[in-house]
Write a protein that holds these residues in place. Sequence first.
Motif, PDB file in Angstrom:
ATOM      1  N   TYR A 106      70.590  -0.087  90.787  1.00  0.00           N
ATOM      2  CA  TYR A 106      70.290   0.170  89.373  1.00  0.00           C
ATOM      3  C   TYR A 106      70.202   1.668  89.098  1.00  0.00           C
ATOM      4  O   TYR A 106      70.645   2.133  88.043  1.00  0.00           O
ATOM      5  CB  TYR A 106      69.026  -0.575  88.917  1.00  0.00           C
ATOM      6  N   SER A 133      72.108  -9.269 100.374  1.00  0.00           N
ATOM      7  CA  SER A 133      70.818  -8.582 100.383  1.00  0.00           C
ATOM      8  C   SER A 133      69.957  -9.005  99.195  1.00  0.00           C
ATOM      9  O   SER A 133      70.453  -9.218  98.090  1.00  0.00           O
ATOM     10  CB  SER A 133      71.026  -7.067 100.312  1.00  0.00           C
ATOM     11  N   SER A 134      68.664  -9.091  99.444  1.00  0.00           N
ATOM     12  CA  SER A 134      67.713  -9.239  98.341  1.00  0.00           C
ATOM     13  C   SER A 134      66.620  -8.186  98.481  1.00  0.00           C
ATOM     14  O   SER A 134      65.566  -8.291  97.857  1.00  0.00           O
ATOM     15  CB  SER A 134      67.115 -10.649  98.340  1.00  0.00           C
ATOM     16  N   ALA A 135      66.893  -7.166  99.272  1.00  0.00           N
ATOM     17  CA  ALA A 135      65.915  -6.110  99.530  1.00  0.00           C
ATOM     18  C   ALA A 135      65.644  -5.301  98.270  1.00  0.00           C
ATOM     19  O   ALA A 135      66.578  -4.887  97.577  1.00  0.00           O
ATOM     20  CB  ALA A 135      66.415  -5.197 100.647  1.00  0.00           C
ATOM     21  N   ASP A 136      64.374  -5.088  97.992  1.00  0.00           N
ATOM     22  CA  ASP A 136      63.984  -4.318  96.807  1.00  0.00           C
ATOM     23  C   ASP A 136      64.643  -2.948  96.777  1.00  0.00           C
ATOM     24  O   ASP A 136      65.065  -2.479  95.712  1.00  0.00           O
ATOM     25  CB  ASP A 136      62.460  -4.164  96.744  1.00  0.00           C
ATOM     26  N   GLU A 137      64.744  -2.288  97.934  1.00  0.00           N
ATOM     27  CA  GLU A 137      65.334  -0.942  97.948  1.00  0.00           C
ATOM     28  C   GLU A 137      66.812  -0.982  97.556  1.00  0.00           C
ATOM     29  O   GLU A 137      67.300  -0.043  96.916  1.00  0.00           O
ATOM     30  CB  GLU A 137      65.139  -0.233  99.291  1.00  0.00           C
ATOM     31  N   ASP A 138      67.534  -2.062  97.889  1.00  0.00           N
ATOM     32  CA  ASP A 138      68.935  -2.183  97.474  1.00  0.00           C
ATOM     33  C   ASP A 138      69.041  -2.423  95.972  1.00  0.00           C
ATOM     34  O   ASP A 138      69.909  -1.858  95.300  1.00  0.00           O
ATOM     35  CB  ASP A 138      69.634  -3.314  98.231  1.00  0.00           C
ATOM     36  N   VAL A 139      68.137  -3.239  95.444  1.00  0.00           N
ATOM     37  CA  VAL A 139      68.118  -3.500  94.001  1.00  0.00           C
ATOM     38  C   VAL A 139      67.859  -2.196  93.248  1.00  0.00           C
ATOM     39  O   VAL A 139      68.604  -1.832  92.329  1.00  0.00           O
ATOM     40  CB  VAL A 139      67.055  -4.568  93.645  1.00  0.00           C
ATOM     41  N   VAL A 140      66.837  -1.471  93.651  1.00  0.00           N
ATOM     42  CA  VAL A 140      66.475  -0.213  92.981  1.00  0.00           C
ATOM     43  C   VAL A 140      67.609   0.802  93.095  1.00  0.00           C
ATOM     44  O   VAL A 140      67.988   1.441  92.104  1.00  0.00           O
ATOM     45  CB  VAL A 140      65.154   0.353  93.558  1.00  0.00           C
ATOM     46  N   THR A 180      71.924 -11.965  94.266  1.00  0.00           N
ATOM     47  CA  THR A 180      72.018 -12.266  95.682  1.00  0.00           C
ATOM     48  C   THR A 180      72.902 -13.491  95.859  1.00  0.00           C
ATOM     49  O   THR A 180      72.717 -14.506  95.180  1.00  0.00           O
ATOM     50  CB  THR A 180      70.614 -12.527  96.270  1.00  0.00           C
TER      51      THR A 180
END
Length: 147
Positions: free
Chosen positions: A111, A101-108, A120
């Motif tokens: 963290y 995944s590189s989805a912003d919601e997964d990153v946020v 990723t």
Amino acid sequence: MHRKLPAMTILIADDDIDDRMFLERALRQNGYTQEIQFVEDGEELMEYLHRIGRYNELNAPWPNLLILDLNMPRKNGFQALEEIKEDPKLRRLPVVVMTTSSADEDVVKTYNLGVNSFVTKPFNFNRLVEMIGALKTYWMDTVKLPQ
């Protein structure tokens, strides 16, 4: 004079056998000669970290670094990460999420749950070797990790 490196164990939680093999090969190509342990899902990861069943202290060296996939069966990486970071005995364990995944919601979300790094997975093995080299340099040669 060479300094003796402290014993280090990397624990990789990933349900994909090919990804586990490629990660191990990339670590070895970057000169990592120490222990690598593998678990296949979040349930097995928590059994390992809590020393349950076959993962008693003799069979499961304590990891210095966890590489965690998000998309796993039984208990996904988000659920496992949340458990780890809420547990006073486990929360100091450095966790690197490595996922497709590189989805912003997964990153946020990761963290917010306390992950130490989010990367990723590259689709090219040479790029994976480069990425693992950078992770090895940072996590094993640069920072001081808790014992």
